[in-house]
Scaffold this active site. Structure first.
Site, PDB file in Angstrom:
ATOM      1  N   GLU A 174      58.086 104.166  39.167  1.00 14.94           N
ATOM      2  CA  GLU A 174      59.133 103.891  40.155  1.00 14.94           C
ATOM      3  C   GLU A 174      59.948 102.678  39.689  1.00 14.94           C
ATOM      4  OE1 GLU A 174      57.043 105.370  44.329  1.00 14.94           O
ATOM      5  OE2 GLU A 174      56.629 103.338  43.651  1.00 14.94           O
ATOM      6  N   HIS A 231      57.271  99.965  38.698  1.00 12.03           N
ATOM      7  CA  HIS A 231      55.946 100.237  39.278  1.00 12.03           C
ATOM      8  C   HIS A 231      55.266 101.419  38.594  1.00 12.03           C
ATOM      9  CE1 HIS A 231      53.369 101.502  42.914  1.00 12.03           C
ATOM     10  NE2 HIS A 231      52.825 100.422  42.400  1.00 12.03           N
ATOM     11  N   SER A 257      52.722  96.349  43.902  1.00 14.45           N
ATOM     12  CA  SER A 257      52.669  97.557  44.732  1.00 14.45           C
ATOM     13  C   SER A 257      53.183  97.283  46.129  1.00 14.45           C
ATOM     14  CB  SER A 257      51.227  98.037  44.880  1.00 14.45           C
ATOM     15  OG  SER A 257      50.746  98.508  43.671  1.00 14.45           O
ATOM     16  N   ASN A 307      53.617 105.167  47.779  1.00 14.50           N
ATOM     17  CA  ASN A 307      52.681 104.516  48.702  1.00 14.50           C
ATOM     18  C   ASN A 307      53.124 104.596  50.163  1.00 14.50           C
ATOM     19  OD1 ASN A 307      50.651 103.895  46.935  1.00 14.50           O
ATOM     20  ND2 ASN A 307      51.461 101.870  46.433  1.00 14.50           N
TER      21      ASN A 307
HETATM   22  P1  NAI Z   1      43.568  93.203  37.879  1.00 17.53           P
HETATM   23  O1  NAI Z   1      42.826  92.326  38.798  1.00 17.53           O
HETATM   24  O2  NAI Z   1      42.882  94.286  37.141  1.00 17.53           O
HETATM   25  O3  NAI Z   1      44.264  92.267  36.761  1.00 17.53           O
HETATM   26  C1  NAI Z   1      44.976  91.099  37.038  1.00 17.53           C
HETATM   27  C2  NAI Z   1      44.926  90.180  35.816  1.00 17.53           C
HETATM   28  O4  NAI Z   1      45.844  89.112  36.014  1.00 17.53           O
HETATM   29  C3  NAI Z   1      43.545  89.545  35.589  1.00 17.53           C
HETATM   30  O5  NAI Z   1      43.108  89.795  34.264  1.00 17.53           O
HETATM   31  C4  NAI Z   1      43.798  88.044  35.817  1.00 17.53           C
HETATM   32  O6  NAI Z   1      43.013  87.216  34.973  1.00 17.53           O
HETATM   33  C5  NAI Z   1      45.270  87.931  35.469  1.00 17.53           C
HETATM   34  N1  NAI Z   1      45.953  86.776  36.052  1.00 17.53           N
HETATM   35  C6  NAI Z   1      45.789  86.223  37.276  1.00 17.53           C
HETATM   36  N2  NAI Z   1      46.639  85.182  37.422  1.00 17.53           N
HETATM   37  C7  NAI Z   1      47.352  85.092  36.275  1.00 17.53           C
HETATM   38  C8  NAI Z   1      48.380  84.229  35.830  1.00 17.53           C
HETATM   39  N3  NAI Z   1      48.858  83.270  36.617  1.00 17.53           N
HETATM   40  N4  NAI Z   1      48.903  84.429  34.597  1.00 17.53           N
HETATM   41  C9  NAI Z   1      48.420  85.400  33.792  1.00 17.53           C
HETATM   42  N5  NAI Z   1      47.437  86.254  34.163  1.00 17.53           N
HETATM   43  C10 NAI Z   1      46.913  86.096  35.387  1.00 17.53           C
HETATM   44  O7  NAI Z   1      44.821  93.749  38.710  1.00 17.53           O
HETATM   45  P2  NAI Z   1      45.588  95.142  38.554  1.00 17.53           P
HETATM   46  O8  NAI Z   1      44.901  96.188  39.333  1.00 17.53           O
HETATM   47  O9  NAI Z   1      45.888  95.375  37.126  1.00 17.53           O
HETATM   48  O10 NAI Z   1      46.945  94.824  39.351  1.00 17.53           O
HETATM   49  C11 NAI Z   1      47.966  94.018  38.811  1.00 17.53           C
HETATM   50  C12 NAI Z   1      49.271  94.247  39.557  1.00 17.53           C
HETATM   51  O11 NAI Z   1      49.626  95.630  39.474  1.00 17.53           O
HETATM   52  C13 NAI Z   1      49.254  93.916  41.044  1.00 17.53           C
HETATM   53  O12 NAI Z   1      50.494  93.396  41.390  1.00 17.53           O
HETATM   54  C14 NAI Z   1      49.033  95.276  41.710  1.00 17.53           C
HETATM   55  O13 NAI Z   1      49.579  95.325  43.003  1.00 17.53           O
HETATM   56  C15 NAI Z   1      49.810  96.173  40.778  1.00 17.53           C
HETATM   57  N6  NAI Z   1      49.401  97.590  40.741  1.00 17.53           N
HETATM   58  C16 NAI Z   1      48.076  97.948  40.713  1.00 17.53           C
HETATM   59  C17 NAI Z   1      47.707  99.295  40.653  1.00 17.53           C
HETATM   60  C18 NAI Z   1      46.280  99.692  40.588  1.00 17.53           C
HETATM   61  O14 NAI Z   1      45.979 100.874  40.842  1.00 17.53           O
HETATM   62  N7  NAI Z   1      45.350  98.813  40.269  1.00 17.53           N
HETATM   63  C19 NAI Z   1      48.732 100.365  40.628  1.00 17.53           C
HETATM   64  C20 NAI Z   1      50.083  99.880  40.571  1.00 17.53           C
HETATM   65  C21 NAI Z   1      50.386  98.541  40.667  1.00 17.53           C
END
Ligand code: NAI
Length: 393
Positions: A149, A137, A116, A187
């Protein structure tokens, strides 16, 4: 087609569901086995709910679930045509993943990030073949939000850009093309929805219930800014604002609010912590708005003027096309109408007057009118002249 998803958290799980529903063979990887187990259980629950509601047949639900393999090595996705990374928002960890990944996959594999806030160029630069890298995105929850996006980096090839976009369209999504700039479209353009509402509250012009009431009843937004901040989480919303502010070299337009910082620091995160701007605990009383049309209209005019200004500026700096900017805000955050369309409805002259009045009052660059609006006023043009022509017929 074969797709790899890295990270089985909120976003990775949602994206895997989207791809699997479009008949892709998905390999979903996470370093934590419990994240994979949770993701699988969550999908099963979602599928059951969709079957109960009659939106999905049991056979289709089975196929979707069978389309996802939960894998514990990156090697397992080596034969993917597209890999989307959705792990923690930490550039060092993301970069390490990309360099390992590139040694495993074919030369043709497209590598994408769901980041993001990080620049796509900086992530692409960690690859030996940065032309294969792109930003894709999604919005949360990915299976429900139509918008995606597509953000090519300066290094991304046209072939990769077009292919990535057509794959995501094939998954049933509505794509918009955004320049690799902080906050991309949504954003960035949405910042004043929160920032200006907080400014109005901080100045004591109105309380939170009144601001939310005005934006919903008069502005026709689905949620008020404070309700929405509580829904997103004040910690997350604050971090996005602060990241965008820093990324824009501290442009005062994006300056975060102390009020929101204190809410985050206090642990008043919103719905998820039971308390935010509103109290979500049982039996808590909901504050009543002052339903004064004059005050309400002034609140809406001020916040919408700032949103229009941000959208116009995004167009001025070629962040995206006018149609994509309007689509992004209506489909990504459910705005009642596109902001540039809204500007046409007000008239460019009204937009400029409202922004100039704010600038006159505060003498802060935060309220400077976009040069594009000023140029349009001089030329007597509008964002969608073709629509005016149709109306006049
Ligand atoms: P989250 O914290 O729910 O999930 C992240 C996952 O990645 C966790 O299960 C973790 O164990 C895993 N992880 C960490 N390091 C790792 C690695 N080296 N290899 C494999 N898995 C690994 O995070 P979320 O919210 O799903 O966000 C993920 C990405 O998406 C971020 O870049 C965030 O900026 C982006 N994003 C998030 C949104 C949201 O509303 N939560 C919306 C749009 C984008």
């Amino acid at each position: 087609m074969k797709v790899g998803i890295i990270g089985a958290g909120t976003m990775g799980s949602g994206i895997a569901q989207v791809a699997a529903s479009a008949d892709c063979q998905v390999s979903l990887f996470d370093t934590k086995p419990e994240a994979l187990a949770k993701s699988q259980q969550k999908l099963a629950k979602i599928m059951n709910r969709l079957i109960e509601k009659g939106r999905l047949t049991p056979i289709a639900a089975n196929t979707i679930q069978a389309n996802i393999k939960y894998v514990d090595t990156l090697e397992a996705m080596a034969d993917s045509e597209l890999i989307i990374e959705a792990i923690v928002e930490d550039p060092t960890i993301k970069k390490a993943v990309f360099s390992t990944l590139e040694s495993l996959v074919s030369r043709e594999c497209i590598i994408a990030s769901n980041t993001s806030s990080l620049s796509i160029a900086s992530l692409a630069a960690t690859c030996q073949h940065p032309e294969r890298f792109i930003g894709i995105h999604f919005f949360n929850p990915a299976p429900l939000m139509k918008l995606v996006e597509i953000i090519p980096a300066v290094q991304t090839s046209n072939t990769v850009k077009n292919k990535a976009r057509s794959i995501i369209i094939g998954w049933g999504k509505l794509t918009v093309l955004a320049k690799d700039t902080p906050g991309f479209i949504v954003n960035r353009v949405a910042r004043p929805f929160y920032g200006e509402a907080l400014q109005i509250y901080d100045e004591g012009i109105a309380d939170i219930a009144t601001i939310d009431w005005a934006m919903k009843t008069i502005g026709e937004f689905r949620m008020g800014p404070f309700e929405l901040m509580d829904f997103i989480g004040n910690d997350i919303n604050y971090t996005v604002t602060e990241t965008v502010f820093k990324a824009f070299y501290y442009d005062p337009r994006y300056r975060p609010s102390f009020t929101q910082k204190r809410m985050a620091e206090a642990g008043y995160l919103g719905k998820k912590s039971g308390r935010g701007y509103y109290d979500y605990r049982e039996d808590a009383e909901r504050p009543k708005p002052t339903e004064d049309i004059v005050i309400g209209q002034a609140i809406v005019d001020r916040i919408v003027a700032m949103l229009i200004n941000e959208a116009a500026d995004a167009l001025h700096y070629s962040v995206a096309s006018k149609v994509d900017i309007d689509t992004a805000m209506t489909k990504g955050v459910n705005y009642p109408k596109g902001l540039l369309e809204w500007a046409d409805e007000w008239g460019i002259c009204t937009c400029v007057e409202r922004l100039d009045a704010l600038f006159e009052e505060y003498h802060e660059t935060r309220y400077r009118c976009s040069p594009l609006l000023r140029k349009m006023l001089k030329a007597g043009t509008r964002f969608y002249p073709e629509k005016a022509a149709v109306k006049n017929k």
